[in-house]
Design an enzyme around this catalytic site. Sequence first.
Site, mmCIF file in Angstrom:
data_model
loop_
_atom_site.group_PDB
_atom_site.id
_atom_site.type_symbol
_atom_site.label_atom_id
_atom_site.label_comp_id
_atom_site.label_asym_id
_atom_site.label_seq_id
_atom_site.Cartn_x
_atom_site.Cartn_y
_atom_site.Cartn_z
ATOM 1 N N ARG A 46 0.724 -1.408 0.223
ATOM 2 C CA ARG A 46 0.234 -0.198 0.072
ATOM 3 C C ARG A 46 0.633 1.366 0.260
ATOM 4 O O ARG A 46 0.480 2.340 -0.886
ATOM 5 C CB ARG A 46 -1.157 0.100 1.101
ATOM 6 C CG ARG A 46 -2.117 1.255 1.532
ATOM 7 C CD ARG A 46 -3.318 1.131 1.893
ATOM 8 N NE ARG A 46 -3.032 0.255 3.267
ATOM 9 C CZ ARG A 46 -2.423 1.115 4.399
ATOM 10 N NH1 ARG A 46 -1.599 2.405 4.694
ATOM 11 N NH2 ARG A 46 -2.148 0.188 5.704
ATOM 12 N N TYR A 97 -16.092 16.609 -16.922
ATOM 13 C CA TYR A 97 -16.339 15.523 -16.715
ATOM 14 C C TYR A 97 -17.452 15.472 -15.168
ATOM 15 O O TYR A 97 -17.027 15.596 -13.933
ATOM 16 C CB TYR A 97 -14.846 14.451 -16.297
ATOM 17 C CG TYR A 97 -15.673 13.207 -15.691
ATOM 18 C CD1 TYR A 97 -16.323 12.832 -16.538
ATOM 19 C CD2 TYR A 97 -15.425 12.518 -14.557
ATOM 20 C CE1 TYR A 97 -16.999 11.248 -15.620
ATOM 21 C CE2 TYR A 97 -15.782 11.508 -14.008
ATOM 22 C CZ TYR A 97 -16.611 10.783 -14.308
ATOM 23 O OH TYR A 97 -17.570 9.478 -14.132
ATOM 24 N N ASP A 168 -6.640 17.847 -16.354
ATOM 25 C CA ASP A 168 -7.699 16.703 -16.872
ATOM 26 C C ASP A 168 -7.075 15.862 -18.163
ATOM 27 O O ASP A 168 -7.571 17.030 -19.186
ATOM 28 C CB ASP A 168 -8.671 16.611 -16.087
ATOM 29 C CG ASP A 168 -9.796 14.972 -16.538
ATOM 30 O OD1 ASP A 168 -8.722 14.213 -17.313
ATOM 31 O OD2 ASP A 168 -10.143 14.875 -15.837
ATOM 32 N N LYS A 193 -9.275 4.788 -19.803
ATOM 33 C CA LYS A 193 -9.501 4.824 -20.586
ATOM 34 C C LYS A 193 -8.323 5.049 -21.741
ATOM 35 O O LYS A 193 -8.007 3.260 -21.679
ATOM 36 C CB LYS A 193 -10.016 6.881 -21.351
ATOM 37 C CG LYS A 193 -11.035 7.153 -20.018
ATOM 38 C CD LYS A 193 -11.952 6.312 -20.048
ATOM 39 C CE LYS A 193 -13.373 6.673 -19.194
ATOM 40 N NZ LYS A 193 -12.989 6.776 -17.701
#
Length: 361
Positions: A46, A97, A168, A193
């Site tokens: 982690r 978005y 972004d 994406k």
Amino acid sequence: MTTPDPLAPATHCVHAGRPHAPGEPVNPPVVLTSTFAHGGEHTYARESSPAFAPFEEAVGALEEGRALVLSSGMAAASAVLATVPAGGVVVAPRSAYMGVLGLLREASADGRIALREVDLTDVAAVEEALVGADLVWLESPGNPLMEVADLPRLLAAARAAGATSVVDNTFPTPILARPLTMGADVVLHSATKYLAGHSDVVLGILVTGDDERGRGLYDAFHHHRHLHGAVPGPMEVWLALRGLRTLALRVERASTTAAVLASRLGEHPAIERVRYPGSGAMLAVDVRGGAEFAERVCTATRLWVHSTSLGGVESQIERRRRYPSEPDIVPEGLLRLSVGIEDVEDLWRDLSAALDGVATA
Ligand SMILES: Cc1ncc(COP(=O)(O)O)c(C=O)c1O
């Protein structure tokens, strides 16, 4: 081995993060471990893991910065938002978005931040909103209105105002735009994406510059990923790197096809408006028949997949206002098209047959 420097993006796609030493495998291994024997570089996955480094190296090379992979694009957005002090001011596009907009609006409703929503195409309005701002969120072209912002100018204004800037870059990808080189502090991707490119993983990545602010932000994001547990799975990161190897080819092919489709859609009687910024593989159209017509087109296509998301090898179509959380400045009859890498004529035949079929039904 010496390599020519600087390398072109297409070469970075193929080689960055790839082992080259004698005897090493040509592809980095999938590192499936949660913990490490004490005494070495890594302690617990982690916090850090060699599973992440090759993909981070590759995206860092493409964006010309230092990358940190997270469990999703929204995890990356949350890590950026966490750097804003309580009561801080965030400037964001009114048509960002919808997930990001939802995150920011919730933080604003909770009183954690003050949100100033702006039209990114109105430079003067953004400059005015930047006074006293801590963070400016930029997305160009915007999802799904495809509005294009003057990034170099807005980034210069952000710097002058002392606001941290995040871009972004999911839609353009580093093949078409590298915001750090234009003055951005942070680049964000939904790696779900184009970077991964095959609709088989959910993943996010942040890239920061090498100046003092960039290094401070990287440390803050790393700390956030560790404490909030926003770590990706090793298999997802490996698949994303595998997908990234063909990013340049996919973006080039899909962009060429998108330009052809945008031009033909502009001539189609069922289409009122084509929203295409002139490059990239994303476009949107406003259909003349509104929401119902748009929904019927989506279910009439055979090749275009009626699904949410974008940036995969397969072409995707969706009416965005089907989601109540999509901002209402998005028209009811707007269809978002993510152009894949199929044959252009097959895609056009399928789409135009769907439009014609619904129009004459
Ligand atoms: C432009 C953009 N940014 C961020 C995100 C969020 O990414 P993820 O779905 O990987 O959390 C999306 C998702 O659709 C997006 O389209």
